[in-house]
Design a protein around this motif. Structure first.
Motif, PDB file in Angstrom:
ATOM      1  N   PHE A  40       6.526  -0.714  11.495  1.00  0.00           N
ATOM      2  CA  PHE A  40       5.601   0.827  10.737  1.00  0.00           C
ATOM      3  C   PHE A  40       5.022  -0.571   9.944  1.00  0.00           C
ATOM      4  O   PHE A  40       5.795  -1.014   8.534  1.00  0.00           O
ATOM      5  N   ALA A  41       3.711  -0.470   9.584  1.00  0.00           N
ATOM      6  CA  ALA A  41       3.088  -1.486   8.661  1.00  0.00           C
ATOM      7  C   ALA A  41       2.851  -0.363   6.902  1.00  0.00           C
ATOM      8  O   ALA A  41       2.611   0.529   7.563  1.00  0.00           O
ATOM      9  N   SER A  42       3.669  -1.061   6.434  1.00  0.00           N
ATOM     10  CA  SER A  42       3.913   0.348   4.814  1.00  0.00           C
ATOM     11  C   SER A  42       2.917   0.401   4.220  1.00  0.00           C
ATOM     12  O   SER A  42       2.396   0.596   3.334  1.00  0.00           O
ATOM     13  N   ALA A  43       2.460  -1.042   4.111  1.00  0.00           N
ATOM     14  CA  ALA A  43       0.928  -1.672   3.352  1.00  0.00           C
ATOM     15  C   ALA A  43      -0.331  -2.283   3.971  1.00  0.00           C
ATOM     16  O   ALA A  43       0.290  -2.606   5.074  1.00  0.00           O
ATOM     17  N   GLY A  44      -1.289  -3.019   3.645  1.00  0.00           N
ATOM     18  CA  GLY A  44      -2.010  -3.112   3.839  1.00  0.00           C
ATOM     19  C   GLY A  44      -1.442  -4.447   4.202  1.00  0.00           C
ATOM     20  O   GLY A  44      -0.693  -5.091   3.437  1.00  0.00           O
ATOM     21  N   SER A  45      -3.053  -5.209   4.177  1.00  0.00           N
ATOM     22  CA  SER A  45      -2.621  -7.013   4.375  1.00  0.00           C
ATOM     23  C   SER A  45      -2.038  -7.284   3.012  1.00  0.00           C
ATOM     24  O   SER A  45      -3.372  -7.164   2.452  1.00  0.00           O
ATOM     25  N   LYS A  46      -1.806  -8.734   3.498  1.00  0.00           N
ATOM     26  CA  LYS A  46      -1.353  -9.247   2.113  1.00  0.00           C
ATOM     27  C   LYS A  46      -1.500 -10.686   2.663  1.00  0.00           C
ATOM     28  O   LYS A  46      -1.247 -11.382   2.450  1.00  0.00           O
ATOM     29  N   GLN A  47      -2.374 -10.104   1.628  1.00  0.00           N
ATOM     30  CA  GLN A  47      -4.071 -11.540   1.877  1.00  0.00           C
ATOM     31  C   GLN A  47      -3.433 -12.544   0.481  1.00  0.00           C
ATOM     32  O   GLN A  47      -3.988 -11.381  -0.867  1.00  0.00           O
ATOM     33  N   ILE A  48      -4.069 -13.632  -0.048  1.00  0.00           N
ATOM     34  CA  ILE A  48      -3.150 -14.156  -1.474  1.00  0.00           C
ATOM     35  C   ILE A  48      -4.812 -15.311  -1.744  1.00  0.00           C
ATOM     36  O   ILE A  48      -5.459 -15.287  -0.383  1.00  0.00           O
ATOM     37  N   ASP A  49      -5.290 -14.899  -2.679  1.00  0.00           N
ATOM     38  CA  ASP A  49      -6.722 -15.442  -2.944  1.00  0.00           C
ATOM     39  C   ASP A  49      -5.726 -17.361  -3.791  1.00  0.00           C
ATOM     40  O   ASP A  49      -5.286 -17.278  -4.582  1.00  0.00           O
ATOM     41  N   LEU A  50      -6.286 -18.455  -3.469  1.00  0.00           N
ATOM     42  CA  LEU A  50      -6.040 -19.524  -3.910  1.00  0.00           C
ATOM     43  C   LEU A  50      -6.752 -19.870  -4.927  1.00  0.00           C
ATOM     44  O   LEU A  50      -6.646 -21.254  -5.191  1.00  0.00           O
ATOM     45  N   LYS A  51      -7.848 -19.425  -5.047  1.00  0.00           N
ATOM     46  CA  LYS A  51      -8.731 -20.422  -5.745  1.00  0.00           C
ATOM     47  C   LYS A  51      -8.624 -19.556  -6.476  1.00  0.00           C
ATOM     48  O   LYS A  51      -8.550 -17.586  -7.641  1.00  0.00           O
ATOM     49  N   SER A  52      -7.701 -20.414  -7.875  1.00  0.00           N
ATOM     50  CA  SER A  52      -7.778 -19.799  -9.426  1.00  0.00           C
ATOM     51  C   SER A  52      -8.821 -19.433 -10.431  1.00  0.00           C
ATOM     52  O   SER A  52      -9.349 -20.168 -10.805  1.00  0.00           O
TER      53      SER A  52
END
Length: 53
Positions: A40-52
């Motif tokens: 079961f997906a407990s949370a949304g997608s885990k995308q990270i932003d590589l641009k700081s």
């Protein structure tokens, strides 16, 4: 000189014994249809932003 650790090999007999013990202890097996996920997906997608900034 030390001996290399021996890997345990799973056989059909040990898998069947473990399954029987699991079911006897009250466990249950759930059928998951083809093409479906049993998780079961407990949370949304885990995308990270590589641009700081």
């Amino acid at each position: 000189m030390s001996k290399k650790p021996v890997k345990a090999t799973l056989t059909t007999a040990t898998i069947e014994e473990q399954t029987a013990a699991f079911l006897k202890a009250g466990g249950s097996v759930e059928y998951v249809g083809k093409g479906k996920s049993g998780q079961f997906a407990s949370a949304g997608s885990k995308q990270i932003d590589l641009k700081s900034n």
